[in-house]
Motif scaffolding. Sequence first.
Motif, PDB file in Angstrom:
ATOM      1  N   ASP A  11       0.812  -1.212   0.000  1.00 34.70           N
ATOM      2  CA  ASP A  11       0.000   0.000   0.000  1.00 34.70           C
ATOM      3  C   ASP A  11       0.849   1.266   0.000  1.00 34.70           C
ATOM      4  O   ASP A  11       0.374   2.328  -0.388  1.00 34.70           O
ATOM      5  CB  ASP A  11      -0.931   0.016   1.216  1.00 34.70           C
ATOM      6  N   PHE A  12       2.107   1.166   0.468  1.00 35.05           N
ATOM      7  CA  PHE A  12       2.974   2.332   0.567  1.00 35.05           C
ATOM      8  C   PHE A  12       4.322   2.042  -0.064  1.00 35.05           C
ATOM      9  O   PHE A  12       4.783   0.906  -0.078  1.00 35.05           O
ATOM     10  CB  PHE A  12       3.173   2.728   2.040  1.00 35.05           C
ATOM     11  N   ASP A  13       4.951   3.113  -0.570  1.00 35.44           N
ATOM     12  CA  ASP A  13       6.298   2.992  -1.114  1.00 35.44           C
ATOM     13  C   ASP A  13       7.271   2.677   0.013  1.00 35.44           C
ATOM     14  O   ASP A  13       6.970   2.887   1.191  1.00 35.44           O
ATOM     15  CB  ASP A  13       6.719   4.301  -1.786  1.00 35.44           C
ATOM     16  N   ILE A  14       8.444   2.185  -0.359  1.00 38.65           N
ATOM     17  CA  ILE A  14       9.519   1.925   0.592  1.00 38.65           C
ATOM     18  C   ILE A  14      10.703   2.788   0.204  1.00 38.65           C
ATOM     19  O   ILE A  14      11.103   2.826  -0.962  1.00 38.65           O
ATOM     20  CB  ILE A  14       9.926   0.436   0.586  1.00 38.65           C
ATOM     21  N   ALA A  26      15.501   0.426   5.316  1.00 42.49           N
ATOM     22  CA  ALA A  26      14.335   0.345   4.435  1.00 42.49           C
ATOM     23  C   ALA A  26      13.136   0.778   5.269  1.00 42.49           C
ATOM     24  O   ALA A  26      12.804   0.137   6.270  1.00 42.49           O
ATOM     25  CB  ALA A  26      14.146  -1.068   3.901  1.00 42.49           C
ATOM     26  N   LEU A  27      12.509   1.885   4.877  1.00 41.14           N
ATOM     27  CA  LEU A  27      11.448   2.498   5.670  1.00 41.14           C
ATOM     28  C   LEU A  27      10.147   2.601   4.874  1.00 41.14           C
ATOM     29  O   LEU A  27      10.154   2.999   3.708  1.00 41.14           O
ATOM     30  CB  LEU A  27      11.877   3.907   6.096  1.00 41.14           C
ATOM     31  N   GLU A  28       9.052   2.255   5.535  1.00 42.20           N
ATOM     32  CA  GLU A  28       7.735   2.402   4.909  1.00 42.20           C
ATOM     33  C   GLU A  28       7.353   3.879   4.922  1.00 42.20           C
ATOM     34  O   GLU A  28       7.412   4.542   5.961  1.00 42.20           O
ATOM     35  CB  GLU A  28       6.694   1.597   5.677  1.00 42.20           C
ATOM     36  N   MET A  29       6.943   4.390   3.778  1.00 38.32           N
ATOM     37  CA  MET A  29       6.636   5.812   3.659  1.00 38.32           C
ATOM     38  C   MET A  29       5.181   6.101   4.032  1.00 38.32           C
ATOM     39  O   MET A  29       4.404   6.665   3.262  1.00 38.32           O
ATOM     40  CB  MET A  29       6.993   6.314   2.266  1.00 38.32           C
ATOM     41  N   GLN A  30       4.836   5.698   5.255  1.00 36.61           N
ATOM     42  CA  GLN A  30       3.519   5.945   5.835  1.00 36.61           C
ATOM     43  C   GLN A  30       3.727   6.682   7.152  1.00 36.61           C
ATOM     44  O   GLN A  30       4.543   6.270   7.985  1.00 36.61           O
ATOM     45  CB  GLN A  30       2.770   4.631   6.090  1.00 36.61           C
ATOM     46  N   CYS A  31       2.987   7.754   7.362  1.00 33.57           N
ATOM     47  CA  CYS A  31       3.102   8.493   8.609  1.00 33.57           C
ATOM     48  C   CYS A  31       2.588   7.638   9.766  1.00 33.57           C
ATOM     49  O   CYS A  31       1.587   6.937   9.633  1.00 33.57           O
ATOM     50  CB  CYS A  31       2.307   9.806   8.528  1.00 33.57           C
ATOM     51  N   HIS A  38       0.435   9.215   3.399  1.00 33.94           N
ATOM     52  CA  HIS A  38       1.709   9.006   2.721  1.00 33.94           C
ATOM     53  C   HIS A  38       2.719  10.072   3.117  1.00 33.94           C
ATOM     54  O   HIS A  38       2.356  11.203   3.424  1.00 33.94           O
ATOM     55  CB  HIS A  38       1.506   9.044   1.200  1.00 33.94           C
ATOM     56  N   LEU A  39       3.985   9.686   3.105  1.00 35.77           N
ATOM     57  CA  LEU A  39       5.080  10.620   3.341  1.00 35.77           C
ATOM     58  C   LEU A  39       5.725  10.973   2.006  1.00 35.77           C
ATOM     59  O   LEU A  39       5.684  10.183   1.057  1.00 35.77           O
ATOM     60  CB  LEU A  39       6.133   9.999   4.257  1.00 35.77           C
ATOM     61  N   VAL A  40       6.340  12.135   1.956  1.00 34.10           N
ATOM     62  CA  VAL A  40       7.111  12.541   0.782  1.00 34.10           C
ATOM     63  C   VAL A  40       8.561  12.751   1.218  1.00 34.10           C
ATOM     64  O   VAL A  40       8.823  13.172   2.340  1.00 34.10           O
ATOM     65  CB  VAL A  40       6.544  13.827   0.129  1.00 34.10           C
ATOM     66  N   ALA A  41       9.479  12.447   0.314  1.00 37.51           N
ATOM     67  CA  ALA A  41      10.901  12.656   0.589  1.00 37.51           C
ATOM     68  C   ALA A  41      11.231  14.123   0.367  1.00 37.51           C
ATOM     69  O   ALA A  41      10.741  14.751  -0.573  1.00 37.51           O
ATOM     70  CB  ALA A  41      11.736  11.770  -0.320  1.00 37.51           C
ATOM     71  N   THR A  42      12.059  14.681   1.259  1.00 41.47           N
ATOM     72  CA  THR A  42      12.523  16.059   1.145  1.00 41.47           C
ATOM     73  C   THR A  42      14.048  16.050   1.215  1.00 41.47           C
ATOM     74  O   THR A  42      14.660  14.992   1.366  1.00 41.47           O
ATOM     75  CB  THR A  42      11.960  16.933   2.281  1.00 41.47           C
ATOM     76  N   ASP A  43      14.648  17.216   1.156  1.00 37.54           N
ATOM     77  CA  ASP A  43      16.106  17.310   1.261  1.00 37.54           C
ATOM     78  C   ASP A  43      16.619  16.903   2.639  1.00 37.54           C
ATOM     79  O   ASP A  43      17.781  16.539   2.793  1.00 37.54           O
ATOM     80  CB  ASP A  43      16.574  18.741   0.973  1.00 37.54           C
ATOM     81  N   SER A  44      15.762  16.977   3.654  1.00 36.94           N
ATOM     82  CA  SER A  44      16.205  16.696   5.024  1.00 36.94           C
ATOM     83  C   SER A  44      15.592  15.440   5.630  1.00 36.94           C
ATOM     84  O   SER A  44      15.882  15.110   6.783  1.00 36.94           O
ATOM     85  CB  SER A  44      15.888  17.894   5.916  1.00 36.94           C
ATOM     86  N   PHE A  46      11.757  13.003   5.610  1.00 34.98           N
ATOM     87  CA  PHE A  46      10.421  12.676   5.119  1.00 34.98           C
ATOM     88  C   PHE A  46       9.400  13.571   5.809  1.00 34.98           C
ATOM     89  O   PHE A  46       9.535  13.892   6.988  1.00 34.98           O
ATOM     90  CB  PHE A  46      10.104  11.201   5.382  1.00 34.98           C
ATOM     91  N   HIS A  47       8.346  13.931   5.068  1.00 33.47           N
ATOM     92  CA  HIS A  47       7.353  14.869   5.593  1.00 33.47           C
ATOM     93  C   HIS A  47       5.946  14.377   5.255  1.00 33.47           C
ATOM     94  O   HIS A  47       5.703  13.859   4.172  1.00 33.47           O
ATOM     95  CB  HIS A  47       7.576  16.260   4.981  1.00 33.47           C
ATOM     96  N   CYS A  48       5.032  14.577   6.203  1.00 25.87           N
ATOM     97  CA  CYS A  48       3.617  14.281   5.994  1.00 25.87           C
ATOM     98  C   CYS A  48       2.898  15.597   5.738  1.00 25.87           C
ATOM     99  O   CYS A  48       2.850  16.465   6.616  1.00 25.87           O
ATOM    100  CB  CYS A  48       3.025  13.584   7.221  1.00 25.87           C
ATOM    101  N   ASN A  49       2.342  15.733   4.556  1.00 25.68           N
ATOM    102  CA  ASN A  49       1.641  16.965   4.205  1.00 25.68           C
ATOM    103  C   ASN A  49       0.276  17.087   4.877  1.00 25.68           C
ATOM    104  O   ASN A  49      -0.317  18.155   4.871  1.00 25.68           O
ATOM    105  CB  ASN A  49       1.472  17.060   2.688  1.00 25.68           C
ATOM    106  N   THR A  50      -0.222  16.010   5.472  1.00 25.28           N
ATOM    107  CA  THR A  50      -1.556  16.052   6.072  1.00 25.28           C
ATOM    108  C   THR A  50      -1.560  16.798   7.404  1.00 25.28           C
ATOM    109  O   THR A  50      -2.360  17.695   7.616  1.00 25.28           O
ATOM    110  CB  THR A  50      -2.112  14.621   6.267  1.00 25.28           C
ATOM    111  N   HIS A  51      -0.660  16.405   8.335  1.00 24.07           N
ATOM    112  CA  HIS A  51      -0.650  17.031   9.660  1.00 24.07           C
ATOM    113  C   HIS A  51       0.694  17.657  10.024  1.00 24.07           C
ATOM    114  O   HIS A  51       0.857  18.161  11.125  1.00 24.07           O
ATOM    115  CB  HIS A  51      -1.051  16.023  10.735  1.00 24.07           C
TER     116      HIS A  51
END
Length: 86
Positions: A11-14, A26-31, A38-44, A46-51
Amino acid sequence: LVILRNFDKLDFDIAVVKLGENQYKALEMQCTHVPNNHLVATDSGFHCNTHGSSFSFDGQVVESPAQRPMKEFPIEINNHTIQIKL
């Protein structure tokens, strides 16, 4: 940083992150704050845009409301190949 998309129909990217010489995570990209975000990769990290939760590249919480680190999958390195154990 490598993102495996739709890996094995999960269900989520790794995210596979190199932390040092022969040291990977290896990390599941789920908050971990609210399931199914879903989490997004950033320069620093991973970030959750929802909360607004943020995580470092090793999966630890940097910014709340999340309280738990990202889900980590065990990995094994054999002959320069990274195997993720689901």
